[in-house]
Design an enzyme around this catalytic site. Structure first.
Site, PDB file in Angstrom:
ATOM      1  CG  LEU A  15       9.833   3.684 -14.102  1.00 18.00           C
ATOM      2  CD1 LEU A  15       8.321   3.843 -14.223  1.00 18.00           C
ATOM      3  CD2 LEU A  15      10.259   2.312 -14.612  1.00 18.00           C
ATOM      4  CG  ASP A  66       2.868 -15.683  -6.506  1.00 23.13           C
ATOM      5  OD1 ASP A  66       3.940 -16.180  -6.102  1.00 23.13           O
ATOM      6  OD2 ASP A  66       1.752 -16.141  -6.193  1.00 23.13           O
ATOM      7  N   GLY A  67       4.719 -16.669  -8.931  1.00 23.39           N
ATOM      8  CA  GLY A  67       4.636 -17.838  -9.815  1.00 23.39           C
ATOM      9  C   GLY A  67       5.973 -18.368 -10.325  1.00 23.39           C
ATOM     10  NE  ARG A  90      -0.547 -13.306  -5.727  1.00 22.90           N
ATOM     11  CZ  ARG A  90      -0.215 -13.457  -4.454  1.00 22.90           C
ATOM     12  NH1 ARG A  90      -0.662 -12.619  -3.557  1.00 22.90           N
ATOM     13  NH2 ARG A  90       0.550 -14.458  -4.062  1.00 22.90           N
ATOM     14  N   GLY A 131       8.227 -20.160  -8.739  1.00 23.97           N
ATOM     15  CA  GLY A 131       8.465 -21.530  -8.294  1.00 23.97           C
ATOM     16  C   GLY A 131       7.688 -22.528  -9.146  1.00 23.97           C
ATOM     17  NE  ARG A 151       8.600 -18.255  -0.588  1.00 19.88           N
ATOM     18  CZ  ARG A 151       8.198 -18.092  -1.833  1.00 19.88           C
ATOM     19  NH1 ARG A 151       9.019 -18.327  -2.836  1.00 19.88           N
ATOM     20  NH2 ARG A 151       6.970 -17.699  -2.087  1.00 19.88           N
ATOM     21  CG  HIS A 173      13.205 -17.327  -7.406  1.00 16.03           C
ATOM     22  ND1 HIS A 173      11.903 -16.906  -7.277  1.00 16.03           N
ATOM     23  CD2 HIS A 173      13.399 -18.249  -6.424  1.00 16.03           C
ATOM     24  CE1 HIS A 173      11.339 -17.543  -6.248  1.00 16.03           C
ATOM     25  NE2 HIS A 173      12.227 -18.372  -5.729  1.00 16.03           N
ATOM     26  NE  ARG A 181      10.177 -22.440  -4.373  1.00 17.96           N
ATOM     27  CZ  ARG A 181       8.911 -22.068  -4.607  1.00 17.96           C
ATOM     28  NH1 ARG A 181       8.033 -22.950  -5.043  1.00 17.96           N
ATOM     29  NH2 ARG A 181       8.535 -20.835  -4.397  1.00 17.96           N
ATOM     30  CD  GLU A 219       4.385 -11.870   5.797  1.00 19.86           C
ATOM     31  OE1 GLU A 219       4.618 -11.360   4.678  1.00 19.86           O
ATOM     32  OE2 GLU A 219       4.077 -11.197   6.791  1.00 19.86           O
ATOM     33  CB  SER A 272       6.603 -10.975   1.411  1.00 18.01           C
ATOM     34  OG  SER A 272       6.638 -12.320   1.842  1.00 18.01           O
TER      35      SER A 272
END
Ligand code: IPE
Ligand code: IPE
Ligand code: MG
Length: 252
Positions: free
Chosen positions: A136, A25-26, A193, A28, A76, A42, A38, A72, A70
């Protein structure tokens, strides 16, 4: 307050989490601080993904799950969503060969039927190409929501019951866990996070029941190898009790 990450030297006897999950996160805010759009944030975030994937592999982390988009996030602005989808496609095209060379197995979790056909095709190709890699195990969560995951798992279980492949009384935690997107993968030991918020935002709800949580104030594009090492260092110092007493765990 920012962590002084320089002081964390990874000791050889440090306990390494088997599975690390990250809410990236962060982006933007990182862009806004620079008066950039923004999507520039990314883009800058991709570099951090690369650094963390490499570092996780070096540190012997077996599974890494990254929250990229996500359920949600569909809400956007349309421009931001489409630039993110474009970025996922480009990053996939650019990175898969290198990941494959490094023995990384790449898988996606989430409602991929919601993604555009071109991206779904690239995802399937990347998964197939890297399917036999035993280094991995990298999971990218796109169009993913923890609640969606549980609903989706429930539908699959109901279908099995209807087909008489499973009896209702056989449904237990293992059956449900195996029907989730990360079925068969050990639960995250450490959830990181970035970006300063201290919330889960509908990430792996079921799987993080006993994850150690680590919140970093760094915005994702500023999160690199040193910050990742600092998170591992903190994890190493945690006592995981799973409901037992400290004495019980200490004696084990
Ligand atoms: C995380 O960064 C990336 C996605 C959710 C796609 P944000 O875009 O949420 O960045 P902030 O939180 O607005 O700074
Ligand atoms: C969580 O970040 C989702 C991802 C990092 C992909 P958000 O920026 O969407 O979370 P909220 O809205 O601040 O809770
Ligand atoms: Mg955010």
């Amino acid at each position: 307050m920012k962590l002084d990450t320089a002081i964390y030297v990874i000791e050889t006897d440090q306990r390494i989490p088997q599975h690390v999950a990250i809410i990236m996160d962060g982006n933007g805010r990182w862009a806004s601080e620079r008066a950039m759009p923004r999507h520039a944030g990314h883009r800058a975030g991709v570099k951090s993904v690369r650094a963390v994937v490499e570092r996780a592999a070096e540190q012997g982390v077996a599974h890494l799950t990254l929250f990229a988009f996500s359920s949600e996030n569909w809400s956007r602005p349309r421009d931001e969503v489409s630039s993110l989808m474009k970025l996922f496609l480009e990053a996939l095209q650019r990175e898969v060969t290198k990941l494959h060379r490094n023995n990384v197995r790449l898988r996606f979790i989430g409602a991929r039927e919601q993604l555009q056909a071109g991206l779904v095709k690239k995802i399937a190709e990347a998964e197939l190409k890297t399917a036999a890699n035993d280094g991995l195990q990298l999971f990218i969560a796109v169009a993913y929501g923890g609640r969606w995951d549980v609903v989706n798992a429930t539908k699959n279980i109901v279908a099995r019951v209807q087909e008489r492949d499973l009896m209702p009384e056989e449904i237990d935690e293992t059956v449900l866990a195996n029907a989730l997107q990360l079925g068969g993968v050990p639960d995250p030991d450490l959830l990181i996070r970035t970006g300063g918020e201290q919330r889960i935002s509908n990430f792996l709800l079921w799987n993080i029941a006993y994850a150690e949580l680590f919140f970093s104030d760094e915005l994702w594009p500023d999160f690199g190898t040193a910050e990742f090492d600092a998170a591992l260092h903190h994890f190493s110092g945690r006592q995981r009790r799973y409901g037992h007493t400290g004495d019980q765990v200490g004696a084990a």
